[in-house]
Design a protein around this motif. Sequence first.
Motif, short mmCIF file in Angstrom:
data_model
loop_
_atom_site.label_atom_id
_atom_site.label_comp_id
_atom_site.label_asym_id
_atom_site.label_seq_id
_atom_site.Cartn_x
_atom_site.Cartn_y
_atom_site.Cartn_z
N VAL A 271 0.84 -1.20 0.00
CA VAL A 271 0.00 0.00 0.00
C VAL A 271 0.88 1.26 0.00
O VAL A 271 0.62 2.21 -0.74
CB VAL A 271 -0.96 0.00 1.20
N TRP A 272 1.93 1.27 0.79
CA TRP A 272 2.79 2.46 0.82
C TRP A 272 3.49 2.67 -0.51
O TRP A 272 3.71 3.80 -0.93
CB TRP A 272 3.79 2.38 1.97
N GLU A 273 3.84 1.55 -1.20
CA GLU A 273 4.45 1.68 -2.52
C GLU A 273 3.47 2.27 -3.51
O GLU A 273 3.82 3.12 -4.34
CB GLU A 273 4.92 0.32 -3.03
N TYR A 274 2.23 1.81 -3.44
CA TYR A 274 1.21 2.35 -4.34
C TYR A 274 1.02 3.85 -4.10
O TYR A 274 0.94 4.64 -5.05
CB TYR A 274 -0.12 1.62 -4.16
N LEU A 275 0.96 4.24 -2.83
CA LEU A 275 0.78 5.66 -2.53
C LEU A 275 1.97 6.48 -2.99
O LEU A 275 1.82 7.63 -3.40
CB LEU A 275 0.54 5.84 -1.03
N ALA A 276 3.18 5.89 -2.94
CA ALA A 276 4.35 6.61 -3.47
C ALA A 276 4.21 6.81 -4.98
O ALA A 276 4.51 7.90 -5.50
CB ALA A 276 5.62 5.81 -3.15
N MET A 277 3.78 5.77 -5.68
CA MET A 277 3.56 5.91 -7.13
C MET A 277 2.51 6.96 -7.41
O MET A 277 2.66 7.81 -8.30
CB MET A 277 3.15 4.56 -7.73
N ARG A 278 1.44 6.94 -6.63
CA ARG A 278 0.34 7.87 -6.86
C ARG A 278 0.72 9.31 -6.54
O ARG A 278 0.07 10.24 -7.02
CB ARG A 278 -0.86 7.46 -6.02
N GLN A 279 1.76 9.51 -5.75
CA GLN A 279 2.21 10.88 -5.52
C GLN A 279 2.85 11.47 -6.78
O GLN A 279 2.92 12.68 -6.94
CB GLN A 279 3.21 10.94 -4.36
N PHE A 280 3.28 10.61 -7.68
CA PHE A 280 3.87 11.07 -8.94
C PHE A 280 2.86 10.96 -10.08
O PHE A 280 2.67 11.91 -10.83
CB PHE A 280 5.14 10.27 -9.23
N ASN A 281 2.21 9.83 -10.20
CA ASN A 281 1.16 9.66 -11.20
C ASN A 281 -0.13 10.23 -10.62
O ASN A 281 -1.01 9.52 -10.17
CB ASN A 281 0.99 8.18 -11.54
N ASN A 282 -0.22 11.57 -10.65
CA ASN A 282 -1.39 12.20 -10.03
C ASN A 282 -1.69 13.55 -10.66
O ASN A 282 -1.11 13.93 -11.67
CB ASN A 282 -1.24 12.25 -8.51
N PHE A 283 -2.60 14.28 -10.05
CA PHE A 283 -3.09 15.54 -10.61
C PHE A 283 -2.20 16.73 -10.32
O PHE A 283 -2.57 17.86 -10.66
CB PHE A 283 -4.50 15.85 -10.06
N ARG A 284 -1.06 16.53 -9.71
CA ARG A 284 -0.25 17.65 -9.25
C ARG A 284 0.00 18.74 -10.31
O ARG A 284 -0.04 19.93 -9.98
CB ARG A 284 1.09 17.14 -8.72
N PRO A 285 0.27 18.41 -11.59
CA PRO A 285 0.49 19.49 -12.55
C PRO A 285 -0.68 20.46 -12.68
O PRO A 285 -0.49 21.60 -13.12
CB PRO A 285 0.75 18.74 -13.87
N CYS A 286 -1.87 20.01 -12.30
CA CYS A 286 -3.05 20.87 -12.46
C CYS A 286 -3.14 21.96 -11.40
O CYS A 286 -3.20 23.15 -11.74
CB CYS A 286 -4.32 20.02 -12.49
N PRO A 287 -3.15 21.63 -10.11
CA PRO A 287 -3.19 22.72 -9.13
C PRO A 287 -1.92 23.55 -9.07
O PRO A 287 -1.95 24.70 -8.64
CB PRO A 287 -3.45 22.00 -7.80
N THR A 288 -0.80 23.00 -9.54
CA THR A 288 0.44 23.77 -9.45
C THR A 288 0.44 24.97 -10.39
O THR A 288 1.22 25.91 -10.20
CB THR A 288 1.66 22.87 -9.72
N ILE A 289 -0.45 25.00 -11.39
CA ILE A 289 -0.51 26.15 -12.30
C ILE A 289 -1.68 27.07 -11.96
O ILE A 289 -2.07 27.90 -12.77
CB ILE A 289 -0.60 25.71 -13.77
N THR A 290 -2.23 26.93 -10.76
CA THR A 290 -3.40 27.74 -10.41
C THR A 290 -3.11 29.24 -10.49
O THR A 290 -4.00 30.03 -10.79
CB THR A 290 -3.92 27.35 -9.02
N ASP A 291 -1.85 29.65 -10.22
CA ASP A 291 -1.55 31.08 -10.32
C ASP A 291 -1.47 31.52 -11.77
O ASP A 291 -1.90 32.62 -12.12
CB ASP A 291 -0.28 31.43 -9.55
N SER A 292 -0.94 30.67 -12.65
CA SER A 292 -0.91 31.03 -14.08
C SER A 292 -2.32 31.24 -14.60
O SER A 292 -2.60 32.20 -15.33
CB SER A 292 -0.23 29.92 -14.88
#
Length: 418
Positions: A271-292
């Motif tokens: 489970v911890w390995e899956y969560l580590a993968m999901r921290q990278f394969n995730n939506f992060r690029p979307c909220p990180t451009i909220t200021d743009s």
Amino acid sequence: MTVETGPDTEPAPSAAPLLPGPPAVPFPSPGAAPVSALHVSAPPAVPAAAVAASVGPELERILRGPSGLGTAGLALGRWVEPVALPQPSAPVEGVPVPGLYFHPIPEPDPVRVAEVSRRIKDWAVDEVDLFPDEWEGQFDGFSVGRYMVACHPDAPTVDHLMLATRLMVAENAVDDCYCEDHGGSPVGLGSRLLLAHTALDPLHTTPEYAPGWAESLGSDAPRRAYRSAMAYFTELATPSQADRFRHDMARLHLGYLAEAAWAETDHVPEVWEYLAMRQFNNFRPCPTITDSVGGYELPAELHALPATQRVIALAGNATTLVNDLYSYTKELAGPGRHLNLPVVIADREGLSDKEGYLKAVEVHNELMHAFEAEAAALAIASPVPSLLRFLRGVAAWVDGNHYWHQTNTYRYSLPDFW
């Protein structure tokens, strides 16, 4: 359909008025005061209990974004008159996952939704030739216009909303065509992702070999979409924002590769390995451009603070688990075995399907509470206007992401566990 050949413009004046937004905040000029003049320092660790006790109504508005709790009370950034958003109404469709912690939002403005939907389809069909005719229904059913309007309520113009919308569609094209059920495969994925990434982060090579690379950018739909979406993005974003986005897309592609490696070896991760993968394969690029998308910039020194990075990571992780929960039945109905958090928990911890799903809801809720506590602690420690506005924008993205998953009944339905 009309081909877009340059920056977008707003609808004709005769169209119905768009949801009023705050004026765009100009990007800092080269001669602006350095960020160090803001006296920003990394915030100290604040216990969750202390944060909860100290968060007042003002910070709660930052965290919850446009959730109807008096959002006009904070003049963030350089807004002169912040927009008073409507109170949340009951969604017209969709049932939320029982027990899931989330904040309801107002229905996104239908005029903006219609305009973004029109423009994105014009772009997909006429500019980048994104999909064959038989995929049109799936493209429409994705409802990306409603998604992006819900996630970016402070976007000053439709042009700014289109920055996020093109990138979202391009990212999904890569996922579908390279990784998932529209021709995707784990075999050779690394090579495909690397070459597609050069559409975001261009190759710097010799004149002899540059033409071959340039020609490759039009060789398939994902690369055409990446190249075009990034070109539009860099017209309005600063170089720092563009580089930040490239970094987060590299994170995303690394997550794709980990999941593909497990598929090739038929490995069910811990489970911890899956969560580590999901921290990278995730939506992060979307909220990180909220200021743009909001028309301002969170300075690089503030964005790079470990506390800011933790808030962004927690937001990305929580919103991605929302996808795991709402897409659960869709993925089970697909070919092969698709890993998601409920499946991995059930397999690794010897639980039933229902127990695995319900525990995944608990994991999501823990991450959401951590996101809100950490955001509050950062807001208390470093109450810089651009950072406060960014935190509020990320919270709005979190809420809009849940709204879209809940209401997109074309794609998602809940398991019969209740």
